[in-house]
Design an enzyme around this catalytic site. Structure first.
Site, PDB file in Angstrom:
ATOM      1  N   GLY A  82       0.747  -1.247   0.000  1.00  0.00           N
ATOM      2  CA  GLY A  82       0.000   0.000   0.000  1.00  0.00           C
ATOM      3  C   GLY A  82       0.774   1.292   0.000  1.00  0.00           C
ATOM      4  N   GLU A 119       3.802  -6.912   1.003  1.00  0.00           N
ATOM      5  CA  GLU A 119       3.240  -7.167  -0.326  1.00  0.00           C
ATOM      6  C   GLU A 119       3.158  -5.898  -1.182  1.00  0.00           C
ATOM      7  OE1 GLU A 119       0.353 -10.676   1.515  1.00  0.00           O
ATOM      8  OE2 GLU A 119      -0.512  -8.772   0.869  1.00  0.00           O
ATOM      9  N   PRO A 120       4.285  -5.287  -1.519  1.00  0.00           N
ATOM     10  CA  PRO A 120       4.253  -4.084  -2.347  1.00  0.00           C
ATOM     11  C   PRO A 120       3.941  -4.408  -3.801  1.00  0.00           C
ATOM     12  CG  PRO A 120       6.518  -4.757  -2.002  1.00  0.00           C
ATOM     13  CD  PRO A 120       5.663  -5.710  -1.203  1.00  0.00           C
ATOM     14  N   ARG A 127       2.414  -1.377  -6.378  1.00  0.00           N
ATOM     15  CA  ARG A 127       2.547  -0.078  -7.036  1.00  0.00           C
ATOM     16  C   ARG A 127       3.948   0.511  -6.863  1.00  0.00           C
ATOM     17  NH1 ARG A 127      -1.722   3.505  -7.720  1.00  0.00           N
ATOM     18  NH2 ARG A 127      -2.885   2.333  -6.135  1.00  0.00           N
ATOM     19  N   ARG A 132      -6.636   4.387 -15.216  1.00  0.00           N
ATOM     20  CA  ARG A 132      -6.568   5.084 -13.927  1.00  0.00           C
ATOM     21  C   ARG A 132      -7.125   6.514 -13.956  1.00  0.00           C
ATOM     22  NH1 ARG A 132      -2.763   6.413 -11.043  1.00  0.00           N
ATOM     23  NH2 ARG A 132      -3.685   5.834  -9.034  1.00  0.00           N
ATOM     24  N   TYR A 155     -10.177   6.640 -11.412  1.00  0.00           N
ATOM     25  CA  TYR A 155      -9.851   7.247 -10.116  1.00  0.00           C
ATOM     26  C   TYR A 155      -9.654   8.761 -10.186  1.00  0.00           C
ATOM     27  CZ  TYR A 155      -8.529   2.402  -8.958  1.00  0.00           C
ATOM     28  OH  TYR A 155      -8.518   1.042  -8.761  1.00  0.00           O
ATOM     29  N   CYS A 185     -15.106   6.134 -27.225  1.00  0.00           N
ATOM     30  CA  CYS A 185     -16.391   6.844 -27.223  1.00  0.00           C
ATOM     31  C   CYS A 185     -16.975   6.957 -25.815  1.00  0.00           C
ATOM     32  CB  CYS A 185     -17.371   6.156 -28.163  1.00  0.00           C
ATOM     33  SG  CYS A 185     -16.920   6.363 -29.890  1.00  0.00           S
ATOM     34  N   GLU A 186     -16.268   7.651 -24.965  1.00  0.00           N
ATOM     35  CA  GLU A 186     -16.698   7.960 -23.598  1.00  0.00           C
ATOM     36  C   GLU A 186     -16.157   9.346 -23.257  1.00  0.00           C
ATOM     37  OE1 GLU A 186     -18.463   6.033 -21.515  1.00  0.00           O
ATOM     38  OE2 GLU A 186     -18.395   4.096 -22.563  1.00  0.00           O
ATOM     39  N   TYR A 203      -0.966  -0.765 -12.498  1.00  0.00           N
ATOM     40  CA  TYR A 203      -2.391  -0.642 -12.822  1.00  0.00           C
ATOM     41  C   TYR A 203      -2.610   0.058 -14.164  1.00  0.00           C
ATOM     42  CZ  TYR A 203      -2.466  -2.003  -7.986  1.00  0.00           C
ATOM     43  OH  TYR A 203      -2.236  -2.680  -6.813  1.00  0.00           O
TER      44      TYR A 203
END
Length: 405
Positions: free
Chosen positions: A225, A259-260, A262, A298, A302, A329-330, A358
């Protein structure tokens, strides 16, 4: 300075480019931070599960934090040893549990009482004892984006302290379960150390109580995290993070599992794209590029902000605010709003920065767009680590169905 022009002679945009030296150094930094105690660094595959990245980490004796049987098989394929693999996730299927037990991985992180009894039943059918850890939800605010907060009671992950105790006691009495670890993970992209230390201290206290009850714990799994600086924001220093956790474990002879994800790969990755058009609509400037939200989600999902720089010579061109957008098309297919970039022309190349985590792992074929080429820079050499999908790949698995039409 890397020579992108040579790259463009052999590879068309858009594509991902990863600096393997950065990945290696980021991983070694974790090993160094925890070297004062027995530890295992389990890279979180969800961040980026490219086989070549996993192979690089396997050679550095990395473990793997996996959240599906597919990720477990990826880790094994890349050379990560079964005894360095942990299986996490709130929704493991019976098939996945059975496969993981047959593969004899280190342990499964359990998220509910029902999952615990399911594992017990499957282990009994296999005639083995399943090593398990229980994920404790410490109900601590990680102060991160709500989509990636996982340690509050309203989040779906883990169990409360009371239920965790009941689960550990159940596992202790079972002939087919072996409780070996406690686990917590309060969220991703964390920039405040205090909640992590608070959670670590709280779970360490629980671990001491469990050991006093005769439960033979061997591991203390702190999840991952630690955030990265996308917008020059303050981030947690790895040394402070490690020392805070180490201090909370005084009096406990447990191997730390970290547990890295990112923080291992994010800064290694770039998404190289080129300008298709510039347009103005009601005095609003748009730069349309050939990469889309299906390639890098992302910013759309986010509202994450990733710096964008121009790598085509643009000296003397007027700089003005613009939105950098893709062809999907968004309306949400936007990489960066109000980016201050020079006037651009079709064919100019842009780099979207810090996309190693990610990015490709969340990519899709939305709008029937093939997944991108991925390249690695290692020892000053470029190599392909994932071929660009062909148009035919988009429907390859559907062709069989046409025979009955």
């Amino acid at each position: 300075m890397f020579n992108y022009e040579e790259l463009f002679q052999t590879h068309k945009t858009p594509f991902y480019l990863y600096d393997f030296d950065k990945i290696k150094q980021a991983f070694l930094n974790y090993k160094e931070a925890f070297k004062g105690r027995k530890s295992l660094i389990c890279y979180a595959l969800k961040a980026n599960s490219n086989l070549s990245i996993l192979s690089l980490l396997a050679h550095l004796e990395s473990g793997a934090d996996c959240v599906s049987i597919g990720e477990i098989y990826r880790a094994l394929k890349a050379g990560i040893k079964p005894y360095r693999i942990v299986f996490s996730g709130v929704g493991k299927s019976g098939f996945e549990i059975e496969q993981a037990l047959k593969l004899n991985i280190l342990f499964l992180n359990v998220e509910s009482f029902m999952e615990l009894t399911t594992i017990e039943t499957i282990a009994q059918s296999l005639g083995i004892k399943a090593r398990i850890s229980i994920r404790i939800n410490p109900n601590i605010d990680a102060k991160t984006h709500p989509y990636i907060s996982t340690g509050l009671k309203e989040n779906k992950f883990g169990v409360g302290e009371k239920e965790a105790l009941e689960m550990f006691l159940w596992a202790k009495k079972s002939a087919f379960l072996e409780p070996v670890s406690v686990h917590f993970h309060i969220g991703s992209q964390l920039s405040d150390l205090e909640p992590i230390i608070e959670a670590s201290q709280k779970v360490a206290k629980i671990a001491k109580s469990l050991i006093a009850l005769g439960i033979d714990l061997r591991f203390f799994d702190v999840g991952g995290g630690i955030g990265v600086s996308y917008e020059n924001e303050e981030t947690i220093k790895l040394y402070d993070y490690a020392q805070g956790i180490l201090n909370s474990l005084q009096g406990l002879d447990l191997t730390i599992i970290c547990e890295p994800g990112r923080s291992i790969v994010a800064e290694s990755g770039e998404l190289i794209t080129q300008v298709l058009y510039e347009k103005k609509a009601q005095n609003k400037r748009f730069v349309v590029v050939d990469a889309g939200m299906n390639d890098f989600l992302r910013p759309s999902l986010y509202h994450a902000k990733h710096a964008i720089r121009v790598i085509t010579p643009s000296k003397g061109r007027e700089i003005s605010p613009c939105d950098v957008v893709g062809p999907v098309c968004e309306s949400s297919d936007t990489f960066l709003k109000d980016a201050h970039l020079p006037e651009l022309e079709p064919g100019d190349k842009l780099v979207i920065e810090k996309v190693g985590a990610y990015g490709s792992s969340m990519a899709s074929q939305y709008n029937s767009r093939p997944k991108l080429l991925e390249l690695a820079l290692e020892d000053h050499k470029i190599r392909v680590i994932r071929k660009r999908e062909a148009l035919e790949d988009l429907w390859r698995l559907e062709e069989e169905g046409l025979k009955g039409v």
